[in-house]
Design a protein around this motif. Structure first.
Motif, short mmCIF file in Angstrom:
data_model
loop_
_atom_site.label_atom_id
_atom_site.label_comp_id
_atom_site.label_asym_id
_atom_site.label_seq_id
_atom_site.Cartn_x
_atom_site.Cartn_y
_atom_site.Cartn_z
N LEU A 79 0.84 -1.20 0.00
CA LEU A 79 0.00 0.00 0.00
C LEU A 79 0.89 1.26 0.00
O LEU A 79 0.62 2.23 -0.71
N ALA A 92 1.58 9.78 6.15
CA ALA A 92 2.82 10.56 6.04
C ALA A 92 3.47 10.34 4.67
O ALA A 92 3.93 11.28 4.02
N ILE A 93 3.47 9.08 4.23
CA ILE A 93 4.07 8.74 2.93
C ILE A 93 3.32 9.46 1.81
O ILE A 93 3.94 10.03 0.89
N ALA A 94 1.98 9.47 1.88
CA ALA A 94 1.18 10.13 0.84
C ALA A 94 1.44 11.64 0.81
O ALA A 94 1.44 12.27 -0.25
N ARG A 151 11.98 6.09 6.80
CA ARG A 151 11.54 6.22 8.18
C ARG A 151 10.16 5.62 8.37
O ARG A 151 9.90 4.89 9.33
N GLU A 152 9.24 5.94 7.46
CA GLU A 152 7.88 5.45 7.61
C GLU A 152 7.79 3.95 7.32
O GLU A 152 7.02 3.23 7.95
N VAL A 206 8.58 2.13 10.38
CA VAL A 206 7.45 2.11 11.33
C VAL A 206 6.51 0.96 10.99
O VAL A 206 6.13 0.16 11.84
N ILE A 207 6.15 0.88 9.69
CA ILE A 207 5.20 -0.16 9.27
C ILE A 207 5.80 -1.54 9.53
O ILE A 207 5.14 -2.43 10.08
N ALA A 262 6.62 15.45 6.29
CA ALA A 262 5.65 14.87 7.22
C ALA A 262 6.33 13.79 8.04
O ALA A 262 7.32 13.20 7.61
N ILE A 263 5.81 13.57 9.24
CA ILE A 263 6.38 12.53 10.10
C ILE A 263 5.25 11.88 10.88
O ILE A 263 4.34 12.56 11.34
N SER A 264 5.29 10.56 10.98
CA SER A 264 4.28 9.86 11.78
C SER A 264 4.83 9.64 13.19
O SER A 264 6.02 9.39 13.36
N GLN A 274 4.34 13.13 1.91
CA GLN A 274 5.72 13.31 1.44
C GLN A 274 5.80 13.21 -0.08
O GLN A 274 6.54 13.95 -0.72
N LYS A 275 5.02 12.28 -0.62
CA LYS A 275 5.00 12.06 -2.07
C LYS A 275 4.69 13.37 -2.81
O LYS A 275 5.14 13.59 -3.93
N ILE A 298 -6.87 8.07 0.83
CA ILE A 298 -5.66 8.55 1.54
C ILE A 298 -5.06 9.72 0.77
O ILE A 298 -4.67 10.74 1.35
N GLU A 299 -5.03 9.61 -0.57
CA GLU A 299 -4.46 10.70 -1.37
C GLU A 299 -5.31 11.96 -1.28
O GLU A 299 -4.79 13.08 -1.20
N SER A 351 1.64 6.23 9.29
CA SER A 351 2.78 6.13 8.39
C SER A 351 2.33 6.24 6.94
O SER A 351 2.97 6.93 6.13
N LEU A 352 1.26 5.55 6.60
CA LEU A 352 0.77 5.59 5.22
C LEU A 352 0.38 7.02 4.83
O LEU A 352 0.70 7.49 3.74
N SER A 367 9.20 7.08 2.18
CA SER A 367 10.35 7.39 3.02
C SER A 367 10.71 6.18 3.88
O SER A 367 9.85 5.47 4.38
N LEU A 424 1.10 4.35 -2.77
CA LEU A 424 0.95 5.77 -2.44
C LEU A 424 2.13 6.59 -2.91
O LEU A 424 2.01 7.78 -3.16
N SER A 425 3.29 5.95 -3.00
CA SER A 425 4.49 6.69 -3.39
C SER A 425 5.49 5.74 -4.00
O SER A 425 5.69 4.63 -3.51
N PRO A 462 -6.40 3.65 -1.10
CA PRO A 462 -5.35 4.59 -1.53
C PRO A 462 -5.90 5.92 -2.06
O PRO A 462 -5.33 6.98 -1.79
#
Lengths: 407, 407
Positions: free
Chosen positions: A53, B82-84, A64-65, A68-69, B92-94, B86-87, B19-20, B79-80, A62, A57-58, B16
């Protein structure tokens, strides 16, 4: 009180029945009056789903994330195991890396264990609890969660054992120990009672599926004995330690193999143009792992360098060589596919200079062509045609009497 | 710099695309030059799977370990997200609860937020990052992970907003605000522009699906305005605050209902034998929530106590009463099923003594039988036959002019 650190394998957590089975075994260790710390690896299942997933999304999520997952997996697994232990009336607690005091650090794209603060684990042990640690994870100094990558769970187990002054560490696996050879290709292969850290490192491709070299190296540094044993039964496993009993004059302790390798050869017009450093630095820059290197410089003949790489890296290696041909100064490149590597490993070799000769002699008698050779103090490797690999492994296993009872 | 705390709903993380979509909205807030903190609720899916597995392993899995399993969910979700973000080129940071500085405490079986240390969040905000907090979780003083239960994510959002001195907090929901009544039963229901904390609390069963009373209470304590709005569009939502504009002399701001309730009646031989405290303490011990209580003590008639409970608690309540009959001293118990509760809510009632009378009058004209009554300073509730509930809600909505434009 004696502490024991057990690293379990992911198959032990694959279903409720296996979780209950492993819980009972852990309790048995506790009943022996020991402090028990269990290190849990990742469970894979759902991690995959969410990592996929993340990639949806990307294209470059990153790190870092992703850490976490990834980390949540072992956390859930350790909780489930704690629950199964508690159900049987024993105290247990699950700890994520940050709760267990594992400090990690990022260095050259790898995550390493930087420091281990065992105070909290010690507290829980004093309270009579079985401590279940989510392996392969920790936090950096800014409290970011980092996961350790391959071999991380074993490495975590070793780090905890060192910090607690544990007497030894047990690695539960699907196999019941380290074998003299892969039983699937050498029928006569036997389980070893003992093996040294160095032998274990050299037997990487036999052993890496079981104990990652990274953990073996850390254990070696702190002289911590490792026992590899089955996660199913209680049969004796294999003890990995600094030196092993040398009775019966055993020089070779195992036969290892790598089935699919490729030999690349690069030729230069003159000795001046050949630069080993350049070519291997360039390949390393592209993360291509080179194994055996053979340099032939014969008077009156153009110099060549041959090296072996894994099959997976072949296409990339060819691309890199072509792209950098001018800069690297070679005039031709050639390759040979369909090769395998067979190695004999044993710390007894150091004091037995005839071992390599005996190996070559036997292979010649069996009409097995040796294409490349590489030696270290405790290992001799030969590259042979892939079709001869199984035969070579079997005759070498026989040649060095590995079928006999070993100490 | 102004900070805004946004609590998103789980539907915003359901796939997804969503989330976006939510990532874009959060970025829009950031582009307005604000510090943005997002609080993420649980995602349900995999949590269920592992909680089920925990229950397979033990009929009474330890709460501590269930908290661990539950907490991983929101962690992955954050985290997901944050990734979206950052993209799209934004920092962003979770943060899990423990990383965000949320200290929780267990009190009477409930987990509460004890303290909030916003230093780390402030650091990240100063660094220009959008901070995504895994809601509904924190750690106690011994670093155990605790999850907050129902309404935990909103409560976390309020606690963070208070600690950061945020101007307000936004609650994204599937609905676009708080309505004068449930639009599914009152077609004329309209979205409120404003509502007070107290009204919101009294409208619990309209609002609890959107903002949990627990979060409203915390916001009320710190006078923090809450905006409830749609997670899809940017239409104006409903502002929840301490006092709202009283133009147009609005006395009633909403009509609420509870569709399935049961009335229990307990009778005593004499006044001396009746003990309200005893009976309600006993029911509370068994976690049976009693709503409306009506005590009738008429001279010459045996005293009775009637009270309403939710349908789910009926079987348990009957069992408790029978089991404790002697100790509680009552001589008979009776019940009536098929009832509903309809309430009108509005802080204007305090200064409008005729409101309840107007309500009863209208219901009488509509031939709706009132079985029980309960009043507070800003609410009047009646228990009516279930078949009349929708009708009652509609006529009261009409009676108090809720269809007109509200301020």
């Amino acid at each position: 009180m004696v502490s024991i650190v057990i690293k379990i394998d992911s198959s032990s957590l694959s279903n409720p029945e296996r979780i209950e089975q492993i819980a009972k075994r852990i309790i048995d260790e506790k009943k022996r009056g020991r402090n028990v710390i269990v290190v849990v690896p990742n469970m894979d299942l759902m991690e995959d789903k969410y990592l996929q997933l993340a990639k949806l999304l990307s294209d470059k999520p990153s790190k870092r994330e992703l850490h976490v997952i990834e980390s949540t997996n072992a956390q859930i697994a350790s909780s489930l195991l704690a629950i199964a232990i508690q159900k049987r009336g024993f105290k247990a607690i699950s700890l994520a890396g940050w709760q267990a005091g594992i400090e990690t650090i990022e260095s050259n794209k790898n995550v390493l264990i930087d420091q281990m603060n065992p105070e909290y684990i010690i507290d829980r042990l004093k309270n009579g609890e079985i401590v279940i640690v989510a392996g392969s994870q920790g936090v950096d100094r800014k409290n970011n969660i980092l996961t350790l990558g391959e071999g991380g769970a074993e490495t975590t187990a070793v780090a905890i054992a060192v910090a607690l002054g544990a007497e030894h560490i047990e690695i539960y696996t699907e196999q019941d120990g380290i074998y003299t050879a892969d039983p699937s290709i050498v029928k006569e292969a036997r389980k070893l009672k003992q093996i040294t850290y160095d032998e274990m490192l050299e037997l990487a491709n036999l052993g890496s599926r079981i104990v990652h070299p990274r953990a073996v190296e850390l254990a070696k540094t702190y002289e911590l004995p490792l026992i590899v044993r089955s996660s199913f039964g209680t049969t004796q496993g294999t003890l990995i330690k600094g030196d092993v009993d040398m009775e019966k004059n055993i020089v070779v302790r195992g036969v290892a193999y790598e089935s699919e390798i490729i030999r690349l050869t690069v030729g230069y017009e003159s000795y001046e143009q050949s630069s080993l450093a350049n070519i291997f630095t360039t390949l390393a820059d592209y993360n291509i792992n080179v194994d055996i290197i053979v340099q032939a410089v014969i008077d009156g003949v153009k110099p060549t360098v041959s090296f072996s790489i894994a099959k997976e890296d072949f296409a990339e290696a060819i691309k890199v060589l072509e792209k950098n041909k001018e800069q690297l100064g070679f005039s031709f490149a050639d390759f040979e596919v369909g090769l395998s590597k067979v190695s004999i490993v044993g710390s007894g070799m150091v004091s037995n200079p005839g071992v390599a000769a005996r190996m070559f002699d036997r292979l010649r008698k069996e009409n097995i062509l040796v294409k490349m050779v590489s030696t270290s103090e405790i290992k001799v490797s030969v590259v042979v045609p892939q079709d001869d690999m199984v035969h070579a492994a079997n005759v070498l296993h026989d040649e060095f009497n590995l079928v006999e009872e070993l100490v």
